[in-house]
Design an enzyme around this catalytic site. Structure first.
Site, mmCIF file in Angstrom:
data_model
loop_
_atom_site.group_PDB
_atom_site.id
_atom_site.type_symbol
_atom_site.label_atom_id
_atom_site.label_comp_id
_atom_site.label_asym_id
_atom_site.label_seq_id
_atom_site.Cartn_x
_atom_site.Cartn_y
_atom_site.Cartn_z
ATOM 1 N N LYS A 107 0.821 -1.223 0.000
ATOM 2 C CA LYS A 107 0.000 0.000 0.000
ATOM 3 C C LYS A 107 0.849 1.265 0.000
ATOM 4 O O LYS A 107 0.391 2.328 -0.408
ATOM 5 C CB LYS A 107 -0.954 0.009 1.187
ATOM 6 C CG LYS A 107 -1.802 -1.217 1.314
ATOM 7 C CD LYS A 107 -2.605 -1.520 0.067
ATOM 8 C CE LYS A 107 -3.332 -2.835 0.216
ATOM 9 N NZ LYS A 107 -4.012 -3.249 -1.004
ATOM 10 N N TYR A 147 -12.219 -14.942 2.840
ATOM 11 C CA TYR A 147 -11.179 -13.942 3.121
ATOM 12 C C TYR A 147 -10.833 -13.919 4.620
ATOM 13 O O TYR A 147 -11.729 -13.865 5.470
ATOM 14 C CB TYR A 147 -11.684 -12.553 2.685
ATOM 15 C CG TYR A 147 -10.824 -11.416 3.169
ATOM 16 C CD1 TYR A 147 -9.653 -11.083 2.503
ATOM 17 C CD2 TYR A 147 -11.172 -10.699 4.314
ATOM 18 C CE1 TYR A 147 -8.854 -10.042 2.967
ATOM 19 C CE2 TYR A 147 -10.374 -9.662 4.778
ATOM 20 C CZ TYR A 147 -9.208 -9.345 4.098
ATOM 21 O OH TYR A 147 -8.416 -8.334 4.557
ATOM 22 N N TYR A 203 -2.836 -12.673 3.129
ATOM 23 C CA TYR A 203 -2.546 -12.388 1.719
ATOM 24 C C TYR A 203 -1.369 -13.222 1.196
ATOM 25 O O TYR A 203 -1.536 -14.131 0.396
ATOM 26 C CB TYR A 203 -2.242 -10.894 1.520
ATOM 27 C CG TYR A 203 -3.351 -9.993 1.975
ATOM 28 C CD1 TYR A 203 -4.393 -9.657 1.112
ATOM 29 C CD2 TYR A 203 -3.372 -9.460 3.265
ATOM 30 C CE1 TYR A 203 -5.424 -8.824 1.518
ATOM 31 C CE2 TYR A 203 -4.405 -8.639 3.683
ATOM 32 C CZ TYR A 203 -5.417 -8.321 2.804
ATOM 33 O OH TYR A 203 -6.442 -7.504 3.212
HETATM 34 C C1 LIG Z 1 -0.135 -7.848 2.457
HETATM 35 C C2 LIG Z 1 -1.059 -7.614 1.324
HETATM 36 N N1 LIG Z 1 -0.841 -8.291 0.188
HETATM 37 C C3 LIG Z 1 -1.646 -8.141 -0.886
HETATM 38 C C4 LIG Z 1 -2.740 -7.296 -0.842
HETATM 39 C C5 LIG Z 1 -3.609 -7.203 -2.041
HETATM 40 O O1 LIG Z 1 -3.422 -6.021 -2.755
HETATM 41 P P1 LIG Z 1 -4.632 -5.411 -3.574
HETATM 42 O O2 LIG Z 1 -5.677 -5.009 -2.566
HETATM 43 O O3 LIG Z 1 -4.047 -4.277 -4.300
HETATM 44 O O4 LIG Z 1 -5.150 -6.485 -4.469
HETATM 45 C C6 LIG Z 1 -3.009 -6.571 0.337
HETATM 46 C C7 LIG Z 1 -4.181 -5.705 0.431
HETATM 47 O O5 LIG Z 1 -4.610 -5.273 1.461
HETATM 48 C C8 LIG Z 1 -2.140 -6.743 1.445
HETATM 49 O O6 LIG Z 1 -2.348 -6.084 2.597
#
Ligand SMILES: Cc1ncc(COP(=O)(O)O)c(C=O)c1O
Length: 338
Positions: A57, A271, A297
């Site tokens: 982010k 999720y 994630y």
């Molecule tokens: C650690 C991490 N990886 C991947 C993502 C995914 O990114 P995006 O929301 O741009 O798909 C996020 C989103 O919050 C994240 O916090």
């Protein structure tokens, strides 16, 4: 070559470029499972972007905070789940820019555990000075935002709304820049055909990478691992639409639907809920490479990456890059899993 992103307002937050390192021990482990050598495996360390624990982010927030400052806003408002990495990095970015920050955190993940409600990202949000508003999972998000925006304006402030995950065209510019950074490094190091694999959620990371490839006209292909939505088709459509908006902002042609590749087989129940493969992937990277992933994630993303490699899905490329998008503070919220 002129920088295609130079005309956009940008507030510097990230330590760039992030490292791109080889995972030779993981490759050897996977070779044993496959009885053959997989492509060379690399990891792009966007967990090391440097801002209050790092993560993907930060790159998006450089453009979003830049835009907020240009518009004269003084309060950033954003939203996420209780353990949102995006919320934590937004709180840090706002602090670094001298702005106030309101975090709307939806209690949307049915994960039990004291640490989930107190530690990890939530603890860091508090330390970073964010104004935290916890809302029930079924709250009307639109009404909540309208109320908070009105409250800020009534107090004489000027709010700037950052969407969930920082995923609009402005935020995605951060991953256009990341794509160019990765493609340049791959070019300098002389790898042949290559691919970037990463966890995809609100979609801005993947949309930015896909738009970056359109801007370049060639370079590593992109493969997302869905860690967010049960409807993989609808999520693919939304990422393609966001990539098209980002390409329009850049003035380059729109990516086709086929440019968005998203694997929906690694989400598990939903999720934020752990899977055995995620736990195994987190342990594997920690013990083989000394790299810490996260439970929501990158752990599921790495589980997908490993499954795809072992299934021979990437036999057509010479180099595979796993994009580590951060999230390590989340490990503390899920302590009992480990
Ligand atoms: C650690 C991490 N990886 C991947 C993502 C995914 O990114 P995006 O929301 O741009 O798909 C996020 C989103 O919050 C994240 O916090």
């Amino acid at each position: 070559m002129t920088d295609p992103l130079a005309r956009f307002s940008r507030f510097p937050l990230a330590h760039l470029p992030t490292p791109l390192t080889e995972m030779t021990r993981l490759r050897a482990v996977l070779a044993q499972r496959m009885n053959t050598m997989p492509p060379r495996l690399f990891i792009k360390r966007d967990d090391c972007t440097g801002l209050a624990g790092g993560g993907n982010k930060t790159r998006k927030l450089e453009f979003l905070i830049g835009d907020a400052l240009e518009k004269g806003c003084d309060t950033i408002v954003t939203a996420g789940a209780l353990q949102s990495n995006h919320a934590r990095q937004t709180a840090a970015a706002a602090a670094a820019a001298g702005l106030r920050c309101v975090l709307v955190l939806f209690d949307s993940v049915p994960y039990d555990g004291l640490a989930y409600r107190r530690s990890g990202n939530l603890l860091l949000d508090r330390i970073l000075g964010a104004d935290i508003r916890v809302e029930p999972a079924d709250a009307d998000a639109g009404a909540v935002f309208r109320r908070i925006m009105a409250e800020i304006e009534a107090g004489g402030g000027k709010p700037y709304l950052v969407p969930v995950g920082g995923s609009n065209a402005v935020g995605s510019l951060g991953y256009v820049a990341a794509y160019l950074e990765i493609a340049d490094e791959i070019g300098v190091r002389g790898f042949g055909a290559s691919r970037i694999v990463h966890a995809s959620s609100s979609g801005g990371t993947q949309a930015g990478l896909v738009a970056g490839r359109m801007l370049r006209g060639a370079g590593p292909s992109i493969a997302g691992i869905n860690v967010y939505r049960a409807d993989n088709g609808a999520m693919t459509d939304d990422i393609q639409a966001l990539a098209a908006k980002t390409a329009a902002l850049l003035g380059c042609s729109s990516p086709s639907h086929d440019a968005v590749v998203l694997d929906g087989a690694h989400l598990g129940a939903r999720y934020g809920m752990p899977t055995p493969e995620m736990i195994a992937a987190v342990a594997c990277l920690a013990r083989e490479e000394g790299v810490l992933l996260d439970p929501v994630y990158t752990g599921k993303g790495m589980a997908g990456f490993i499954a795809q490699v072992v299934a021979g899905r990437h036999a057509d490329v010479e180099a595979l890059v796993f994009l580590h998008t951060g999230g390590m503070p989340g490990l503390f919220a899920y302590e009992t899993e480990f």
